[in-house]
Design a protein around this motif. Structure first.
Motif, PDB file in Angstrom:
ATOM      1  N   ARG A 163     -83.611  97.627  22.618  1.00  0.00           N
ATOM      2  CA  ARG A 163     -82.643  98.704  22.823  1.00  0.00           C
ATOM      3  C   ARG A 163     -82.977  99.491  24.090  1.00  0.00           C
ATOM      4  N   LEU A 164     -84.275  99.722  24.334  1.00  0.00           N
ATOM      5  CA  LEU A 164     -84.687 100.497  25.506  1.00  0.00           C
ATOM      6  C   LEU A 164     -84.840  99.618  26.747  1.00  0.00           C
ATOM      7  N   GLU A 165     -84.758  98.289  26.532  1.00  0.00           N
ATOM      8  CA  GLU A 165     -84.912  97.323  27.634  1.00  0.00           C
ATOM      9  C   GLU A 165     -86.241  97.499  28.361  1.00  0.00           C
ATOM     10  N   VAL A 166     -87.303  97.624  27.578  1.00  0.00           N
ATOM     11  CA  VAL A 166     -88.657  97.677  28.146  1.00  0.00           C
ATOM     12  C   VAL A 166     -89.504  96.603  27.443  1.00  0.00           C
ATOM     13  N   PRO A 167     -90.598  96.170  28.082  1.00  0.00           N
ATOM     14  CA  PRO A 167     -91.405  95.107  27.472  1.00  0.00           C
ATOM     15  C   PRO A 167     -92.041  95.528  26.146  1.00  0.00           C
ATOM     16  N   LEU A 168     -92.127  94.558  25.252  1.00  0.00           N
ATOM     17  CA  LEU A 168     -92.839  94.742  23.992  1.00  0.00           C
ATOM     18  C   LEU A 168     -94.277  94.294  24.225  1.00  0.00           C
ATOM     19  N   ALA A 169     -95.211  95.197  24.014  1.00  0.00           N
ATOM     20  CA  ALA A 169     -96.621  94.846  24.230  1.00  0.00           C
ATOM     21  C   ALA A 169     -97.294  94.727  22.880  1.00  0.00           C
ATOM     22  N   SER A 170     -97.021  93.625  22.183  1.00  0.00           N
ATOM     23  CA  SER A 170     -97.495  93.501  20.803  1.00  0.00           C
ATOM     24  C   SER A 170     -98.938  93.011  20.734  1.00  0.00           C
ATOM     25  N   ARG A 171     -99.517  92.630  21.886  1.00  0.00           N
ATOM     26  CA  ARG A 171    -100.891  92.136  21.856  1.00  0.00           C
ATOM     27  C   ARG A 171    -101.824  92.990  22.698  1.00  0.00           C
ATOM     28  N   LEU A 172    -101.400  94.219  22.943  1.00  0.00           N
ATOM     29  CA  LEU A 172    -102.194  95.105  23.795  1.00  0.00           C
ATOM     30  C   LEU A 172    -103.375  95.710  23.030  1.00  0.00           C
ATOM     31  N   VAL A 173    -103.102  96.154  21.811  1.00  0.00           N
ATOM     32  CA  VAL A 173    -104.160  96.754  20.993  1.00  0.00           C
ATOM     33  C   VAL A 173    -104.335  95.956  19.704  1.00  0.00           C
ATOM     34  N   VAL A 174    -105.545  95.989  19.185  1.00  0.00           N
ATOM     35  CA  VAL A 174    -105.838  95.266  17.952  1.00  0.00           C
ATOM     36  C   VAL A 174    -106.469  96.218  16.947  1.00  0.00           C
ATOM     37  N   ARG A 175    -106.274  95.875  15.688  1.00  0.00           N
ATOM     38  CA  ARG A 175    -106.926  96.637  14.630  1.00  0.00           C
ATOM     39  C   ARG A 175    -108.245  95.953  14.353  1.00  0.00           C
ATOM     40  N   VAL A 176    -109.333  96.622  14.666  1.00  0.00           N
ATOM     41  CA  VAL A 176    -110.633  95.973  14.546  1.00  0.00           C
ATOM     42  C   VAL A 176    -111.306  96.269  13.215  1.00  0.00           C
ATOM     43  N   ARG A 177    -110.767  97.243  12.516  1.00  0.00           N
ATOM     44  CA  ARG A 177    -111.339  97.584  11.213  1.00  0.00           C
ATOM     45  C   ARG A 177    -110.224  97.586  10.182  1.00  0.00           C
ATOM     46  N   ALA A 178    -110.414  96.852   9.083  1.00  0.00           N
ATOM     47  CA  ALA A 178    -109.421  96.881   8.010  1.00  0.00           C
ATOM     48  C   ALA A 178    -109.618  98.178   7.252  1.00  0.00           C
ATOM     49  N   THR A 179    -108.733  99.147   7.518  1.00  0.00           N
ATOM     50  CA  THR A 179    -108.916 100.462   6.902  1.00  0.00           C
ATOM     51  C   THR A 179    -108.385 100.447   5.476  1.00  0.00           C
ATOM     52  N   GLU A 180    -108.934 101.349   4.680  1.00  0.00           N
ATOM     53  CA  GLU A 180    -108.428 101.541   3.324  1.00  0.00           C
ATOM     54  C   GLU A 180    -106.993 102.040   3.431  1.00  0.00           C
ATOM     55  N   VAL A 239     -97.737  99.533  15.927  1.00  0.00           N
ATOM     56  CA  VAL A 239     -99.035  99.790  15.290  1.00  0.00           C
ATOM     57  C   VAL A 239     -99.507  98.465  14.683  1.00  0.00           C
ATOM     58  N   PRO A 240    -100.652  97.953  15.136  1.00  0.00           N
ATOM     59  CA  PRO A 240    -101.072  96.628  14.660  1.00  0.00           C
ATOM     60  C   PRO A 240    -101.610  96.664  13.240  1.00  0.00           C
ATOM     61  N   LEU A 241    -101.417  95.557  12.550  1.00  0.00           N
ATOM     62  CA  LEU A 241    -102.040  95.354  11.240  1.00  0.00           C
ATOM     63  C   LEU A 241    -103.360  94.631  11.468  1.00  0.00           C
ATOM     64  N   HIS A 242    -104.305  94.833  10.598  1.00  0.00           N
ATOM     65  CA  HIS A 242    -105.522  94.033  10.677  1.00  0.00           C
ATOM     66  C   HIS A 242    -105.135  92.576  10.384  1.00  0.00           C
ATOM     67  N   PRO A 243    -105.718  91.600  11.117  1.00  0.00           N
ATOM     68  CA  PRO A 243    -105.358  90.188  10.924  1.00  0.00           C
ATOM     69  C   PRO A 243    -105.382  89.749   9.458  1.00  0.00           C
ATOM     70  N   GLU A 244    -106.358  90.291   8.695  1.00  0.00           N
ATOM     71  CA  GLU A 244    -106.460  89.924   7.275  1.00  0.00           C
ATOM     72  C   GLU A 244    -105.225  90.385   6.501  1.00  0.00           C
ATOM     73  N   ARG A 245    -104.834  91.643   6.752  1.00  0.00           N
ATOM     74  CA  ARG A 245    -103.660  92.211   6.087  1.00  0.00           C
ATOM     75  C   ARG A 245    -102.396  91.443   6.512  1.00  0.00           C
ATOM     76  N   TYR A 246    -102.363  91.046   7.787  1.00  0.00           N
ATOM     77  CA  TYR A 246    -101.207  90.309   8.306  1.00  0.00           C
ATOM     78  C   TYR A 246    -101.079  88.962   7.596  1.00  0.00           C
ATOM     79  N   ARG A 247    -102.218  88.319   7.384  1.00  0.00           N
ATOM     80  CA  ARG A 247    -102.191  87.016   6.697  1.00  0.00           C
ATOM     81  C   ARG A 247    -101.697  87.174   5.262  1.00  0.00           C
ATOM     82  N   GLU A 248    -102.137  88.234   4.597  1.00  0.00           N
ATOM     83  CA  GLU A 248    -101.696  88.482   3.212  1.00  0.00           C
ATOM     84  C   GLU A 248    -100.194  88.699   3.152  1.00  0.00           C
ATOM     85  N   ARG A 249     -99.700  89.495   4.113  1.00  0.00           N
ATOM     86  CA  ARG A 249     -98.330  89.976   4.037  1.00  0.00           C
ATOM     87  C   ARG A 249     -97.342  89.037   4.736  1.00  0.00           C
TER      88      ARG A 249
END
Ligand SMILES: [Zn+2]
Ligand SMILES: [Zn+2]
Length: 250
Positions: free
Chosen positions: A165-182, A140-150
């Motif tokens: 563990r499952l030996e499958v690809p990690l797709a960490s750049r497939l989806v993005v958080r486009v809205r910094a949610t509350e 689950v992606p973090l908003h870039p702003e939140r990522y920079r803070e944390r």
């Protein structure tokens, strides 16, 4: 969709250090074998989700589906969440998230590996039609702003372990958080859905394999609103099945 190389060096260095120095249990402090993060006793004592709903992971579901899923099925095909969001997992998750606690991070990574092992077993029973398991693991992606803070994304750290563990690809750049949610804290079910609606999007230029089976990863699922919002995006992009794995179910 590629394995991100940037974390590999750090990951191996950490594993090496864990192997070289004897560890103590991150929950009770008892000595554990080299590389261990949590002792057998504490592991056995983690409160498990009993009789979960097969769709949303709601504990203590007597019927095939919980009442809520019978009324309104979630977008997610299945939530795998082995443990309850209760002591000590709640403390560990908060310690990692808000205090950048290295011991908590180590325990949570070990639990992610164990949870992934359980998912493999469960999938063999649940999806005999897809014996190869998921095609990719998506944190689950973090908003870039939140990522920079944390400075880190807890879901990404756990997803790295699950993918390995499952030996499958990690797709960490497939989806993005486009809205910094509350923050979802203190919000009801309906407000949570509204809060995360349209929060995610497929990264421009990103593509899913045809009829992909995706496994989302996060630390804790509460109402499942965030996971459902992400599943929605992945189905729109052509996914055939979207499951999620979280360590805890609130
Ligand atoms: Zn212990
Ligand atoms: Zn349910």
């Amino acid at each position: 969709m590629t394995r991100s190389p940037s974390w590999t060096t750090g990951w191996w260095r950490e594993r090496l250090l864990e192997g070289l120095f004897p560890s103590t249990c991150g929950v009770c402090g008892a000595p554990v074998g080299a590389g261990g993060a949590v002792c057998a006793g504490c592991l056995a004592d983690l409160p498990r989700v009993a009789a979960p709903c097969p769709r949303c992971g709601e504990p203590e579901t007597a019927a095939d589906l919980c009442a809520r899923c019978q009324r309104h099925a979630p977008r997610l095909d299945r939530l795998h969440a082995p443990w309850l969001y209760a002591w000590p997992l709640d403390r560990l998750i908060l310690a990692r998230k808000h205090a950048d606690d290295a011991t908590a991070a180590r325990v949570l990574r070990e639990l992610a590996r164990r949870a992934a092992g359980e998912v493999t077993d469960a999938m063999a029973d649940i999806h005999p039609d897809v014996p190869q398991g998921p095609d990719c693991v998506v944190p689950v992606p973090l908003h870039p702003e939140r990522y920079r803070e944390r400075g880190f994304n807890q879901a990404l750290e756990l997803a790295q372990e699950v993918a390995r563990r499952l030996e499958v690809p990690l797709a960490s750049r497939l989806v993005v958080r486009v809205r910094a949610t509350e923050s979802q804290q203190g919000l009801g079910r309906r407000e949570r859905r509204r809060n995360v609606a349209r929060a995610f999007a497929l990264r421009s230029g990103a593509e899913l394999p045809e009829a992909a089976y995706v496994l989302l990863v996060d630390d804790v699922a509460t109402t499942g609103a965030t996971l459902d919002a992400l599943a929605e995006v992945l189905y729109a992009a052509g996914a055939a099945r979207v499951d999620a794995l979280t360590l805890a179910r609130a």
